[in-house]
Design an enzyme around this catalytic site. Structure first.
Site, PDB file in Angstrom:
ATOM      1  N   ARG A   1      -8.301  10.742   2.863  1.00 49.94           N
ATOM      2  CA  ARG A   1      -7.096   9.779   3.396  1.00 49.94           C
ATOM      3  C   ARG A   1      -8.016   8.627   4.061  1.00 49.94           C
ATOM      4  O   ARG A   1      -7.565   7.538   4.113  1.00 49.94           O
ATOM      5  CB  ARG A   1      -6.227  10.467   4.465  1.00 49.94           C
ATOM      6  CG  ARG A   1      -5.592  11.476   3.718  1.00 49.94           C
ATOM      7  CD  ARG A   1      -4.609  12.267   4.636  1.00 49.94           C
ATOM      8  NE  ARG A   1      -3.706  11.436   5.498  1.00 49.94           N
ATOM      9  CZ  ARG A   1      -3.246  11.906   6.669  1.00 49.94           C
ATOM     10  NH1 ARG A   1      -3.468  13.148   7.212  1.00 49.94           N
ATOM     11  NH2 ARG A   1      -2.448  11.319   7.341  1.00 49.94           N
TER      12      ARG A   1
ATOM     13  N   VAL B   1      -1.695   7.457  12.299  1.00 51.19           N
ATOM     14  CA  VAL B   1      -3.281   7.807  12.594  1.00 51.19           C
ATOM     15  C   VAL B   1      -3.953   6.803  11.946  1.00 51.19           C
ATOM     16  O   VAL B   1      -5.324   6.923  11.905  1.00 51.19           O
ATOM     17  CB  VAL B   1      -3.358   9.378  12.242  1.00 51.19           C
ATOM     18  CG1 VAL B   1      -2.635  10.279  13.088  1.00 51.19           C
ATOM     19  CG2 VAL B   1      -3.303   9.594  10.835  1.00 51.19           C
TER      20      VAL B   1
ATOM     21  N   HIS C   1       0.190  10.474  17.514  1.00 52.53           N
ATOM     22  CA  HIS C   1      -0.544  11.802  17.012  1.00 52.53           C
ATOM     23  C   HIS C   1      -2.105  11.669  16.488  1.00 52.53           C
ATOM     24  O   HIS C   1      -2.474  12.178  15.753  1.00 52.53           O
ATOM     25  CB  HIS C   1       0.267  11.702  15.518  1.00 52.53           C
ATOM     26  CG  HIS C   1       1.819  12.135  15.751  1.00 52.53           C
ATOM     27  ND1 HIS C   1       2.562  11.877  14.702  1.00 52.53           N
ATOM     28  CD2 HIS C   1       2.066  12.475  16.664  1.00 52.53           C
ATOM     29  CE1 HIS C   1       3.803  12.420  15.036  1.00 52.53           C
ATOM     30  NE2 HIS C   1       3.627  12.747  16.511  1.00 52.53           N
TER      31      HIS C   1
ATOM     32  N   CYS D   1     -16.129  22.205  22.593  1.00 50.46           N
ATOM     33  CA  CYS D   1     -16.279  21.739  24.032  1.00 50.46           C
ATOM     34  C   CYS D   1     -15.368  20.687  24.066  1.00 50.46           C
ATOM     35  O   CYS D   1     -15.460  19.735  24.983  1.00 50.46           O
ATOM     36  CB  CYS D   1     -17.960  21.114  24.101  1.00 50.46           C
ATOM     37  SG  CYS D   1     -18.155  19.689  23.136  1.00 50.46           S
TER      38      CYS D   1
ATOM     39  N   CYS E   1     -23.061  19.858  20.414  1.00 45.50           N
ATOM     40  CA  CYS E   1     -23.070  21.130  20.760  1.00 45.50           C
ATOM     41  C   CYS E   1     -23.253  22.351  19.733  1.00 45.50           C
ATOM     42  O   CYS E   1     -23.533  23.557  19.908  1.00 45.50           O
ATOM     43  CB  CYS E   1     -22.095  21.513  21.708  1.00 45.50           C
ATOM     44  SG  CYS E   1     -20.698  21.918  20.699  1.00 45.50           S
TER      45      CYS E   1
ATOM     46  N   ASN F   1      14.592   0.844   8.388  1.00 45.31           N
ATOM     47  CA  ASN F   1      14.105   2.155   7.230  1.00 45.31           C
ATOM     48  C   ASN F   1      14.787   1.768   5.802  1.00 45.31           C
ATOM     49  O   ASN F   1      15.737   1.098   5.810  1.00 45.31           O
ATOM     50  CB  ASN F   1      14.607   3.501   7.719  1.00 45.31           C
ATOM     51  CG  ASN F   1      13.731   4.494   7.037  1.00 45.31           C
ATOM     52  OD1 ASN F   1      13.538   4.686   6.073  1.00 45.31           O
ATOM     53  ND2 ASN F   1      12.961   5.427   8.068  1.00 45.31           N
TER      54      ASN F   1
HETATM   55  P1  NAD Z   1       7.668  10.299   7.076  1.00 41.94           P
HETATM   56  O1  NAD Z   1       6.705  10.424   5.924  1.00 41.94           O
HETATM   57  O2  NAD Z   1       8.346  11.485   7.687  1.00 41.94           O
HETATM   58  O3  NAD Z   1       8.668   9.393   6.805  1.00 41.94           O
HETATM   59  C1  NAD Z   1       8.576   7.779   6.417  1.00 41.94           C
HETATM   60  C2  NAD Z   1       9.704   6.985   6.657  1.00 41.94           C
HETATM   61  O4  NAD Z   1       9.372   5.977   6.195  1.00 41.94           O
HETATM   62  C3  NAD Z   1      11.283   7.644   5.753  1.00 41.94           C
HETATM   63  O5  NAD Z   1      12.232   7.635   6.505  1.00 41.94           O
HETATM   64  C4  NAD Z   1      10.996   6.406   4.669  1.00 41.94           C
HETATM   65  O6  NAD Z   1      12.316   6.293   4.186  1.00 41.94           O
HETATM   66  C5  NAD Z   1      10.423   5.352   5.475  1.00 41.94           C
HETATM   67  N1  NAD Z   1       9.841   4.163   4.662  1.00 41.94           N
HETATM   68  C6  NAD Z   1       9.320   4.284   3.281  1.00 41.94           C
HETATM   69  N2  NAD Z   1       8.594   3.223   3.086  1.00 41.94           N
HETATM   70  C7  NAD Z   1       9.358   2.122   4.063  1.00 41.94           C
HETATM   71  C8  NAD Z   1       9.075   0.803   4.173  1.00 41.94           C
HETATM   72  N3  NAD Z   1       8.337   0.114   3.323  1.00 41.94           N
HETATM   73  N4  NAD Z   1       9.818   0.293   5.295  1.00 41.94           N
HETATM   74  C9  NAD Z   1      10.560   0.972   6.069  1.00 41.94           C
HETATM   75  N5  NAD Z   1      10.654   2.181   5.894  1.00 41.94           N
HETATM   76  C10 NAD Z   1       9.972   2.867   4.838  1.00 41.94           C
HETATM   77  O7  NAD Z   1       6.872   9.540   8.219  1.00 41.94           O
HETATM   78  P2  NAD Z   1       6.880   9.623   9.887  1.00 41.94           P
HETATM   79  O8  NAD Z   1       8.426   9.843  10.184  1.00 41.94           O
HETATM   80  O9  NAD Z   1       6.005   8.603  10.395  1.00 41.94           O
HETATM   81  O10 NAD Z   1       6.463  11.218  10.291  1.00 41.94           O
HETATM   82  C11 NAD Z   1       5.407  12.081   9.510  1.00 41.94           C
HETATM   83  C12 NAD Z   1       4.111  12.350  10.193  1.00 41.94           C
HETATM   84  O11 NAD Z   1       3.324  11.848   9.320  1.00 41.94           O
HETATM   85  C13 NAD Z   1       3.815  11.566  11.464  1.00 41.94           C
HETATM   86  O12 NAD Z   1       3.299  12.704  12.171  1.00 41.94           O
HETATM   87  C14 NAD Z   1       2.476  10.678  11.009  1.00 41.94           C
HETATM   88  O13 NAD Z   1       1.633  10.878  12.132  1.00 41.94           O
HETATM   89  C15 NAD Z   1       2.197  11.317   9.785  1.00 41.94           C
HETATM   90  N6  NAD Z   1       1.590  10.246   8.916  1.00 41.94           N
HETATM   91  C16 NAD Z   1       0.925   9.286   9.132  1.00 41.94           C
HETATM   92  C17 NAD Z   1       0.627   8.249   8.078  1.00 41.94           C
HETATM   93  C18 NAD Z   1      -0.346   7.212   8.550  1.00 41.94           C
HETATM   94  O14 NAD Z   1      -1.039   7.139   9.488  1.00 41.94           O
HETATM   95  N7  NAD Z   1      -0.031   6.025   7.785  1.00 41.94           N
HETATM   96  C19 NAD Z   1       0.915   8.594   6.606  1.00 41.94           C
HETATM   97  C20 NAD Z   1       1.711   9.692   6.387  1.00 41.94           C
HETATM   98  C21 NAD Z   1       2.071  10.646   7.608  1.00 41.94           C
HETATM   99 ZN    ZN Z   2     -18.873  20.349  20.961  1.00 46.63          ZN
END
Ligand code: NAD
Ligand code: ZN
Length: 262
Positions: A80, A113, A129, A140, A161, A224
């Site tokens: 990732r 993230v 997150h 640690c 550590c 969304n």
């Molecule tokens: P999710 O994967 O649960 O949902 C993604 C949402 O985005 C969906 O509702 C979908 O309909 C919508 N979507 C998809 N493409 C879109 C676009 N182009 N424009 C607008 N909306 C769009 O993600 P979440 O709700 O963020 O939660 C999932 C968890 O996964 C979080 O905790 C997050 O930290 C983590 N996550 C992070 C990343 C990243 O950092 N890029 C990627 C995947 C998951």
């Molecule tokens: Zn350590």
């Protein structure tokens, strides 16, 4: 996009309504999720491309998975990290960084993230997150910047550590950093508009943000691709890609001269 003229629920009309709301305020809170980074080629967890080697994120992003097979979990994180480093911020990230110069009071809380908001120039960002380019010692608790090299070895990353390093992200079932949550709620309680972009609204506690905002009389806007559990409750729900809707919103807000109220 739906360009049907005369339909008050067309995407254009909804973006106009959102721009009207935003055009009269000087304090805005934004919550983002994986959908905002989708157009950069970073898979969401629940989308069609959310699997890696047939594992779902829900199987790998847990303390139990790391305890059982840290090599596998680190392999996934290295994959990732590599994918994210090869990707670039998209128009949604840049539009949100422009929001900082439009609104006097602004806070962006992200569940992502991937560091993309900062790469796009955002500074007023809180990462609920964690950050995939940081690791934390299991012994640690020391935090270090960390980017692994994909597929090079099965050696596990170690702290100075000697303790095992883990990704400094919040896994399913883990608590979020209390100070980030509290700062977000403090800001939310004094803001005029909350915008929720690209999040499925099923990951807690972030999923509580829209309701908390509504209970405090904060106007709410959702962007969304699909309907979510909050779509019917928010003031304006825009069904569009974030990288399309957000730049349009910025253009509409900055084109219209308005007298702002807090
Ligand atoms: P999710 O994967 O649960 O949902 C993604 C949402 O985005 C969906 O509702 C979908 O309909 C919508 N979507 C998809 N493409 C879109 C676009 N182009 N424009 C607008 N909306 C769009 O993600 P979440 O709700 O963020 O939660 C999932 C968890 O996964 C979080 O905790 C997050 O930290 C983590 N996550 C992070 C990343 C990243 O950092 N890029 C990627 C995947 C998951
Ligand atoms: Zn350590």
């Amino acid at each position: 996009m739906n360009h049907t003229s005369g339909n008050s629920n067309s995407t254009d009309n909804l973006i106009d309504r959102a721009a009207l709301l935003l055009g009269t305020v000087n304090s805005v809170f934004v919550l983002t999720g994986a959908g905002v980074s989708a157009e950069s080629g970073i898979p969401t967890f629940r989308g069609a491309d959310g699997l890696w080697k047939n594992y779902s994120a829900q199987e790998l992003a847990t303390p139990q998975a790391f305890q059982k097979d840290p090599v596998l979990v680190w392999e996934w994180y290295h994959w990732r990290q590599d994918l994210i480093l090869k990707a670039s911020p998209n128009a949604a990230h840049y539009a949100l960084s422009a929001f900082e110069s439009i609104f006097e009071h602004f806070l962006l809380l992200t569940q992502n993230v991937d560091n993309m908001h900062r790469r796009a120039g955002s500074q007023r960002v809180l990462e609920l997150h964690g950050n995939i380019f940081r690791a934390r010692c299991c012994e640690c608790d020391r935090k270090t910047e960390y980017t692994g090299i994909q597929g090079v070895s099965n050696d596990l990353p170690r702290c100075v550590c000697g303790g095992l390093l883990r990704p400094d992200v919040v896994w399913f079932g883990e608590a979020i950093p209390e100070y980030i949550w509290q700062d977000s709620l403090d800001f939310l309680s004094g803001t005029a508009v909350a915008m929720i972009c690209g999040t499925s609204g099923v990951v807690w506690p972030a999923a509580a943000i829209p309701r908390i905002a509504m209970e405090q009389g904060v106007k709410t806007i959702e962007i969304n691709l699909e309907p979510t559990p909050i779509s019917n409750a928010v003031d304006v729900s825009i069904r569009a890609k974030a990288d399309v809707a957000l730049p349009l919103l910025v253009r509409k807000i900055t084109d219209r001269p308005t007298s702002k109220i807090s």
